[in-house]
Design a protein around this motif. Structure first.
Motif, PDB file in Angstrom:
ATOM      1  N   TRP A  23      -9.478  -5.459  -0.763  1.00 11.84           N
ATOM      2  CA  TRP A  23      -9.102  -4.296  -1.562  1.00 11.84           C
ATOM      3  C   TRP A  23     -10.156  -4.023  -2.629  1.00 11.84           C
ATOM      4  O   TRP A  23     -10.782  -4.946  -3.151  1.00 11.84           O
ATOM      5  CB  TRP A  23      -7.750  -4.537  -2.240  1.00 11.84           C
ATOM      6  CG  TRP A  23      -6.603  -4.487  -1.293  1.00 11.84           C
ATOM      7  CD1 TRP A  23      -6.368  -5.333  -0.240  1.00 11.84           C
ATOM      8  CD2 TRP A  23      -5.540  -3.546  -1.283  1.00 11.84           C
ATOM      9  NE1 TRP A  23      -5.225  -4.964   0.403  1.00 11.84           N
ATOM     10  CE2 TRP A  23      -4.695  -3.874  -0.211  1.00 11.84           C
ATOM     11  CE3 TRP A  23      -5.236  -2.459  -2.083  1.00 11.84           C
ATOM     12  CZ2 TRP A  23      -3.548  -3.148   0.078  1.00 11.84           C
ATOM     13  CZ3 TRP A  23      -4.083  -1.737  -1.798  1.00 11.84           C
ATOM     14  CH2 TRP A  23      -3.259  -2.077  -0.724  1.00 11.84           C
ATOM     15  N   HIS A  24     -10.306  -2.754  -2.957  1.00 12.84           N
ATOM     16  CA  HIS A  24     -11.158  -2.329  -4.059  1.00 12.84           C
ATOM     17  C   HIS A  24     -10.237  -1.758  -5.127  1.00 12.84           C
ATOM     18  O   HIS A  24      -9.421  -0.881  -4.839  1.00 12.84           O
ATOM     19  CB  HIS A  24     -12.161  -1.272  -3.583  1.00 12.84           C
ATOM     20  CG  HIS A  24     -13.086  -1.807  -2.537  1.00 12.84           C
ATOM     21  ND1 HIS A  24     -14.260  -2.452  -2.842  1.00 12.84           N
ATOM     22  CD2 HIS A  24     -12.993  -1.837  -1.180  1.00 12.84           C
ATOM     23  CE1 HIS A  24     -14.850  -2.830  -1.738  1.00 12.84           C
ATOM     24  NE2 HIS A  24     -14.108  -2.474  -0.706  1.00 12.84           N
ATOM     25  N   CYS A  25     -10.353  -2.278  -6.340  1.00 13.58           N
ATOM     26  CA  CYS A  25      -9.425  -1.912  -7.409  1.00 13.58           C
ATOM     27  C   CYS A  25     -10.185  -1.532  -8.675  1.00 13.58           C
ATOM     28  O   CYS A  25     -11.274  -2.027  -8.932  1.00 13.58           O
ATOM     29  CB  CYS A  25      -8.501  -3.078  -7.726  1.00 13.58           C
ATOM     30  SG  CYS A  25      -7.581  -3.684  -6.305  1.00 13.58           S
ATOM     31  N   SER A  26      -9.554  -0.662  -9.463  1.00  8.73           N
ATOM     32  CA  SER A  26     -10.076  -0.284 -10.774  1.00  8.73           C
ATOM     33  C   SER A  26      -8.932  -0.324 -11.766  1.00  8.73           C
ATOM     34  O   SER A  26      -7.828   0.130 -11.469  1.00  8.73           O
ATOM     35  CB  SER A  26     -10.636   1.142 -10.750  1.00  8.73           C
ATOM     36  OG  SER A  26     -11.719   1.237  -9.881  1.00  8.73           O
TER      37      SER A  26
ATOM     38  N   ALA B 229      -6.198   1.167  -6.394  1.00 12.25           N
ATOM     39  CA  ALA B 229      -6.110  -0.002  -5.520  1.00 12.25           C
ATOM     40  C   ALA B 229      -6.029   0.514  -4.094  1.00 12.25           C
ATOM     41  O   ALA B 229      -5.070   1.181  -3.721  1.00 12.25           O
ATOM     42  CB  ALA B 229      -4.882  -0.845  -5.866  1.00 12.25           C
ATOM     43  N   ARG B 230      -7.074   0.233  -3.327  1.00  9.08           N
ATOM     44  CA  ARG B 230      -7.068   0.700  -1.939  1.00  9.08           C
ATOM     45  C   ARG B 230      -7.796  -0.309  -1.067  1.00  9.08           C
ATOM     46  O   ARG B 230      -8.779  -0.921  -1.490  1.00  9.08           O
ATOM     47  CB  ARG B 230      -7.676   2.076  -1.824  1.00  9.08           C
ATOM     48  CG  ARG B 230      -9.097   2.195  -2.240  1.00  9.08           C
ATOM     49  CD  ARG B 230      -9.620   3.627  -2.014  1.00  9.08           C
ATOM     50  NE  ARG B 230     -10.751   3.880  -2.879  1.00  9.08           N
ATOM     51  CZ  ARG B 230     -10.745   4.678  -3.934  1.00  9.08           C
ATOM     52  NH1 ARG B 230      -9.665   5.322  -4.270  1.00  9.08           N
ATOM     53  NH2 ARG B 230     -11.814   4.840  -4.658  1.00  9.08           N
TER      54      ARG B 230
ATOM     55  N   ARG C 121       0.836  -1.204   0.000  1.00  8.60           N
ATOM     56  CA  ARG C 121       0.000   0.000   0.000  1.00  8.60           C
ATOM     57  C   ARG C 121       0.867   1.249   0.000  1.00  8.60           C
ATOM     58  O   ARG C 121       0.629   2.203  -0.750  1.00  8.60           O
ATOM     59  CB  ARG C 121      -0.915  -0.011   1.219  1.00  8.60           C
ATOM     60  CG  ARG C 121      -1.811   1.195   1.306  1.00  8.60           C
ATOM     61  CD  ARG C 121      -2.661   1.124   2.558  1.00  8.60           C
ATOM     62  NE  ARG C 121      -3.600   2.225   2.596  1.00  8.60           N
ATOM     63  CZ  ARG C 121      -4.065   2.746   3.713  1.00  8.60           C
ATOM     64  NH1 ARG C 121      -3.703   2.246   4.877  1.00  8.60           N
ATOM     65  NH2 ARG C 121      -4.906   3.741   3.679  1.00  8.60           N
TER      66      ARG C 121
ATOM     67  N   TRP D  14       2.429   1.608  -3.404  1.00 11.66           N
ATOM     68  CA  TRP D  14       1.413   2.002  -4.381  1.00 11.66           C
ATOM     69  C   TRP D  14       1.120   3.495  -4.289  1.00 11.66           C
ATOM     70  O   TRP D  14       0.989   4.169  -5.300  1.00 11.66           O
ATOM     71  CB  TRP D  14       0.136   1.195  -4.142  1.00 11.66           C
ATOM     72  CG  TRP D  14      -0.978   1.562  -5.067  1.00 11.66           C
ATOM     73  CD1 TRP D  14      -1.985   2.447  -4.836  1.00 11.66           C
ATOM     74  CD2 TRP D  14      -1.194   1.068  -6.394  1.00 11.66           C
ATOM     75  NE1 TRP D  14      -2.819   2.530  -5.911  1.00 11.66           N
ATOM     76  CE2 TRP D  14      -2.357   1.695  -6.894  1.00 11.66           C
ATOM     77  CE3 TRP D  14      -0.521   0.161  -7.205  1.00 11.66           C
ATOM     78  CZ2 TRP D  14      -2.864   1.435  -8.161  1.00 11.66           C
ATOM     79  CZ3 TRP D  14      -1.025  -0.097  -8.465  1.00 11.66           C
ATOM     80  CH2 TRP D  14      -2.175   0.537  -8.933  1.00 11.66           C
TER      81      TRP D  14
ATOM     82  N   PHE E 233      -5.111   3.864 -12.485  1.00 12.19           N
ATOM     83  CA  PHE E 233      -5.373   2.651 -11.722  1.00 12.19           C
ATOM     84  C   PHE E 233      -5.712   3.025 -10.283  1.00 12.19           C
ATOM     85  O   PHE E 233      -5.168   3.984  -9.742  1.00 12.19           O
ATOM     86  CB  PHE E 233      -4.142   1.741 -11.703  1.00 12.19           C
ATOM     87  CG  PHE E 233      -3.910   1.008 -12.989  1.00 12.19           C
ATOM     88  CD1 PHE E 233      -4.137  -0.354 -13.077  1.00 12.19           C
ATOM     89  CD2 PHE E 233      -3.441   1.667 -14.117  1.00 12.19           C
ATOM     90  CE1 PHE E 233      -3.915  -1.044 -14.253  1.00 12.19           C
ATOM     91  CE2 PHE E 233      -3.211   0.994 -15.301  1.00 12.19           C
ATOM     92  CZ  PHE E 233      -3.445  -0.364 -15.372  1.00 12.19           C
TER      93      PHE E 233
ATOM     94  N   HIS F  65       2.210   4.523  -8.777  1.00 17.20           N
ATOM     95  CA  HIS F  65       1.310   3.572  -9.418  1.00 17.20           C
ATOM     96  C   HIS F  65       0.916   4.109 -10.793  1.00 17.20           C
ATOM     97  O   HIS F  65       1.012   5.306 -11.039  1.00 17.20           O
ATOM     98  CB  HIS F  65       0.066   3.308  -8.555  1.00 17.20           C
ATOM     99  CG  HIS F  65      -0.797   4.499  -8.338  1.00 17.20           C
ATOM    100  ND1 HIS F  65      -0.595   5.385  -7.312  1.00 17.20           N
ATOM    101  CD2 HIS F  65      -1.863   4.961  -9.032  1.00 17.20           C
ATOM    102  CE1 HIS F  65      -1.503   6.340  -7.375  1.00 17.20           C
ATOM    103  NE2 HIS F  65      -2.283   6.117  -8.411  1.00 17.20           N
TER     104      HIS F  65
END
Length: 111
Positions: free
Chosen positions: A42-45, A27-28, A14, A17, A25, A21
């Motif tokens: 984690w929630h990612c896009s 990612a958290r 984390r 990132w 994108f 990153h």
């Protein structure tokens, strides 16, 4: 991998990132109502590429594509050294470990 070791590794990931990153994108880790951070969820896009996205590609196809990559990793483009080496040296053990992780961290179902 024990939960303590996993959380330590994810905390480092984390921090890394946040410093660097790819643009677009996300990612958290999940944040609870009380403000606590759950490093195990984690929630990612992942943004689509501007010239490569086609309206005919559905969210379902994207998610299934990610699933396919997890099931059949591309050995010509490894993203993680340890996983790559295990996949190349002992595919059966690699698959066993993937199944073990999937059981240890069951899927969250959103409606």
């Amino acid at each position: 991998m024990s939960a303590g070791i996993a959380r330590g590794r994810l905390a480092e990931e984390r921090k890394s990132w946040r410093k660097n990153h790819p643009h677009g994108f996300v990612a958290r880790p999940e944040t609870g109502p009380d403000g606590s951070v759950n490093l195990m969820v984690w929630h990612c896009s992942i943004p689509g590429k501007p010239a490569g996205w086609r309206p005919a590609i559905t969210v379902k196809q994207i998610l299934v594509g990610i699933q396919d990559l997890l099931d059949q990793p591309n050995p010509n483009d490894p993203a993680q050294t340890d996983g790559y080496q295990l996949y190349m040296q002992d595919t059966a053990d690699y698959k066993r470990r993937v199944r073990q992780q999937a059981k240890q961290y069951p899927a969250l179902v959103y409606h």
